[in-house]
Design a protein around this motif. Structure first.
Motif, PDB file in Angstrom:
ATOM      1  N   GLU A  79       0.836  -1.193   0.000  1.00  0.00           N
ATOM      2  CA  GLU A  79       0.000   0.000   0.000  1.00  0.00           C
ATOM      3  C   GLU A  79       0.878   1.252   0.000  1.00  0.00           C
ATOM      4  OE1 GLU A  79      -2.712   1.382  -0.477  1.00  0.00           O
ATOM      5  OE2 GLU A  79      -3.843  -0.415  -0.899  1.00  0.00           O
ATOM      6  N   LYS A  80       0.312   2.336  -0.524  1.00  0.00           N
ATOM      7  CA  LYS A  80       1.048   3.596  -0.524  1.00  0.00           C
ATOM      8  C   LYS A  80       0.923   4.260   0.855  1.00  0.00           C
ATOM      9  CE  LYS A  80      -2.653   6.092  -0.233  1.00  0.00           C
ATOM     10  NZ  LYS A  80      -2.889   6.838   1.008  1.00  0.00           N
ATOM     11  N   PRO A  81       1.902   5.114   1.242  1.00  0.00           N
ATOM     12  CA  PRO A  81       3.147   5.385   0.535  1.00  0.00           C
ATOM     13  C   PRO A  81       4.070   4.169   0.568  1.00  0.00           C
ATOM     14  CG  PRO A  81       3.144   6.518   2.647  1.00  0.00           C
ATOM     15  CD  PRO A  81       1.770   5.942   2.468  1.00  0.00           C
ATOM     16  N   PHE A  82       4.798   3.993  -0.511  1.00  0.00           N
ATOM     17  CA  PHE A  82       5.594   2.798  -0.771  1.00  0.00           C
ATOM     18  C   PHE A  82       6.501   2.455   0.405  1.00  0.00           C
ATOM     19  CE2 PHE A  82       8.820   1.059  -4.139  1.00  0.00           C
ATOM     20  CZ  PHE A  82       8.659  -0.211  -3.639  1.00  0.00           C
ATOM     21  N   THR A  83       7.413   3.354   0.743  1.00  0.00           N
ATOM     22  CA  THR A  83       8.361   3.169   1.838  1.00  0.00           C
ATOM     23  C   THR A  83       8.619   4.517   2.483  1.00  0.00           C
ATOM     24  OG1 THR A  83      10.213   3.488   0.309  1.00  0.00           O
ATOM     25  CG2 THR A  83       9.542   1.207   0.743  1.00  0.00           C
ATOM     26  N   VAL A 145      -0.797  14.721   5.053  1.00  0.00           N
ATOM     27  CA  VAL A 145      -1.757  14.625   3.957  1.00  0.00           C
ATOM     28  C   VAL A 145      -1.070  14.455   2.603  1.00  0.00           C
ATOM     29  CG1 VAL A 145      -1.975  17.101   3.467  1.00  0.00           C
ATOM     30  CG2 VAL A 145      -3.952  15.592   3.137  1.00  0.00           C
ATOM     31  N   VAL A 146       0.160  14.916   2.471  1.00  0.00           N
ATOM     32  CA  VAL A 146       0.863  14.771   1.197  1.00  0.00           C
ATOM     33  C   VAL A 146       1.127  13.304   0.902  1.00  0.00           C
ATOM     34  CG1 VAL A 146       2.979  15.295  -0.082  1.00  0.00           C
ATOM     35  CG2 VAL A 146       1.877  17.069   1.286  1.00  0.00           C
ATOM     36  N   LEU A 147       1.680  12.581   1.869  1.00  0.00           N
ATOM     37  CA  LEU A 147       1.988  11.162   1.681  1.00  0.00           C
ATOM     38  C   LEU A 147       0.757  10.275   1.801  1.00  0.00           C
ATOM     39  CD1 LEU A 147       5.350  11.068   3.613  1.00  0.00           C
ATOM     40  CD2 LEU A 147       5.068  10.475   1.213  1.00  0.00           C
ATOM     41  N   ALA A 302       6.164   4.225  -8.394  1.00  0.00           N
ATOM     42  CA  ALA A 302       5.858   4.627  -7.024  1.00  0.00           C
ATOM     43  C   ALA A 302       7.021   5.374  -6.381  1.00  0.00           C
ATOM     44  CB  ALA A 302       5.494   3.405  -6.191  1.00  0.00           C
ATOM     45  N   THR A 303       8.250   4.989  -6.730  1.00  0.00           N
ATOM     46  CA  THR A 303       9.427   5.671  -6.188  1.00  0.00           C
ATOM     47  C   THR A 303       9.478   7.117  -6.677  1.00  0.00           C
ATOM     48  OG1 THR A 303      10.661   3.592  -6.102  1.00  0.00           O
ATOM     49  CG2 THR A 303      11.944   5.629  -6.027  1.00  0.00           C
ATOM     50  N   ALA A 304       9.160   7.348  -7.946  1.00  0.00           N
ATOM     51  CA  ALA A 304       9.149   8.710  -8.489  1.00  0.00           C
ATOM     52  C   ALA A 304       8.117   9.570  -7.759  1.00  0.00           C
ATOM     53  CB  ALA A 304       8.850   8.674  -9.989  1.00  0.00           C
ATOM     54  N   ALA A 305       6.946   9.016  -7.496  1.00  0.00           N
ATOM     55  CA  ALA A 305       5.919   9.752  -6.769  1.00  0.00           C
ATOM     56  C   ALA A 305       6.356  10.022  -5.331  1.00  0.00           C
ATOM     57  CB  ALA A 305       4.602   8.976  -6.785  1.00  0.00           C
ATOM     58  N   LEU A 310       8.095  13.624  -1.008  1.00  0.00           N
ATOM     59  CA  LEU A 310       9.039  13.948   0.065  1.00  0.00           C
ATOM     60  C   LEU A 310       9.640  15.340  -0.113  1.00  0.00           C
ATOM     61  CD1 LEU A 310      10.822  10.508   0.537  1.00  0.00           C
ATOM     62  CD2 LEU A 310       9.214  11.620   2.101  1.00  0.00           C
ATOM     63  N   GLU A 311       9.847  15.769  -1.355  1.00  0.00           N
ATOM     64  CA  GLU A 311      10.319  17.129  -1.591  1.00  0.00           C
ATOM     65  C   GLU A 311       9.264  18.139  -1.149  1.00  0.00           C
ATOM     66  OE1 GLU A 311      12.193  20.636  -2.666  1.00  0.00           O
ATOM     67  OE2 GLU A 311      12.980  18.650  -2.202  1.00  0.00           O
ATOM     68  N   ILE A 312       8.002  17.839  -1.417  1.00  0.00           N
ATOM     69  CA  ILE A 312       6.914  18.721  -0.994  1.00  0.00           C
ATOM     70  C   ILE A 312       6.852  18.804   0.525  1.00  0.00           C
ATOM     71  CG2 ILE A 312       4.398  18.998  -0.984  1.00  0.00           C
ATOM     72  CD1 ILE A 312       4.465  17.647  -3.795  1.00  0.00           C
ATOM     73  N   THR A 313       6.923  17.663   1.205  1.00  0.00           N
ATOM     74  CA  THR A 313       6.885  17.679   2.667  1.00  0.00           C
ATOM     75  C   THR A 313       8.122  18.367   3.248  1.00  0.00           C
ATOM     76  OG1 THR A 313       7.854  15.451   2.771  1.00  0.00           O
ATOM     77  CG2 THR A 313       5.469  15.607   2.813  1.00  0.00           C
ATOM     78  N   ARG A 314       9.269  18.215   2.572  1.00  0.00           N
ATOM     79  CA  ARG A 314      10.482  18.900   3.039  1.00  0.00           C
ATOM     80  C   ARG A 314      10.282  20.414   3.016  1.00  0.00           C
ATOM     81  NH1 ARG A 314      14.368  21.820   1.590  1.00  0.00           N
ATOM     82  NH2 ARG A 314      13.644  21.964  -0.564  1.00  0.00           N
TER      83      ARG A 314
END
Length: 321
Positions: A79-83, A145-147, A302-305, A310-314
């Protein structure tokens, strides 16, 4: 989420829903009893019982569970988020590739029936607007909410634009939890396309829509209602609809032709064959596992997403400091 996976695995033709492994013994017994599986209490027992598995656990556990299953030759849907990290995600991708196993990630909206309708009409998107609102959940609070929510739209947008992103400008606010509960991001891609994405898990309404603009058309789709419409320039042979047809929302050939700013515009519904996205997703996972085929949303997609999310949350976390 795991309960819904269990329900559908119990319904899919040609599939034996074999086992449930959950540290909460009462939950495992309830789900297994309801959907016709047996309870196992250790990972070795689970591996022995299945050929393919869904991982619907907290994100922090995804990597170790998926790695263990892949190392033991089992196909995996995570399930997402992947890792938690892109490094973990890439390690799982490499492991699945080396072992010749299916690694799918649960980006369920890729199996929403509206998406093929979108793909069939999309040629060169220039601007995309995605909005995803929902009430406060009782799950997935280990991530923001982003992830949890926005990542669905990020994966779809990456799939549609097919260009690396060049710039991200994000803002988010934590209202009811420790992580952001509402967020907005503007993404500029190297090919010039721009996407504006909003996600909230503190809304009083549920809304899941995407709007796409390209040079000759505007497409609006509703993931929740599984419907949509297309606005485009009229052909020379398309007649203007009657006033009654416009008022009722119907017209010859299921389209409405009207004049706007000196141009003739067609508004036509998008044909969508409605269905349950999760059932489509799990059926596709089973089919890929049987055939050794590449899933629609594999580990690489999924890794690209995940990297974009993660850049958005950063950025959101940096703005809060």
């Amino acid at each position: 989420m795991g309960r819904n996976h269990a329900r559908i695995f119990g319904e899919l033709p040609g599939v034996e829903f074999a086992a449930v492994f959950d540290e909460r013994a009462e939950v495992a017994a309830e789900v297994a009893g309801k959907f016709g599986a047996r309870v196992v209490t250790t990972m070795p027992q689970f591996i022995e019982a299945v050929d393919a598995a869904t991982i619907a656990t907290p994100t922090v556990t995804h990597f170790q569970i998926a790695k263990h299953l892949l190392e033991n030759g089992r196909h995996v849907l995570v399930e997402k988020p992947f890792t938690e990290t892109p490094e973990q995600a890439r390690e799982l991708c490499d492991l699945a590739q080396q072992r010749g196993l299916v690694l799918q990630v649960g980006h369920i909206e890729r199996f929403n029936p509206v998406l093929p309708a979108l793909e069939a009409r999309l040629t060169h998107p220039r601007f995309i607007e995605a909005t995803r609102l929902s009430p406060y959940p009782g799950r997935s609070l280990d991530v923001g909410v982003v992830l949890d929510v926005m990542i669905h739209d990020l994966e779809i947008i990456l799939h549609l634009v097919r260009s690396p992103w060049a710039q991200v400008d994000a803002v988010g606010v934590a209202v009811l939890s420790k992580r952001e509960d509402i967020a907005n991001v503007r993404i500029r891609f190297e090919n010039g396309c721009v996407a504006n994405v909003t996600a909230s898990r503190i809304s009083q309404e549920k809304l899941r829509k995407i709007r796409l603009f390209q040079q000759d058309a505007y497409l609006s789709l509703d993931y929740q209602k599984q419907e949509g419409y297309l606005l485009r320039l009229a052909r020379d042979d398309e007649k203007e609809s009657s006033l009654l047809g416009k008022l009722l929302g119907v017209a010859t050939d299921a389209s409405i032709v009207t004049e706007f700013a000196g141009r003739r515009i067609v508004r036509e519904p998008v044909d969508v064959e409605k269905g349950e996205p999760l059932k489509r997703e799990l059926a596709d996972f089973v089919a890929c596992a049987r055939a050794g085929a590449q899933p629609k949303v594999g580990g690489r997609e999924a890794t690209a997403a995940l990297e974009l999310a993660l850049e958005i949350t950063r950025q959101i976390e940096a703005n809060d400091e």
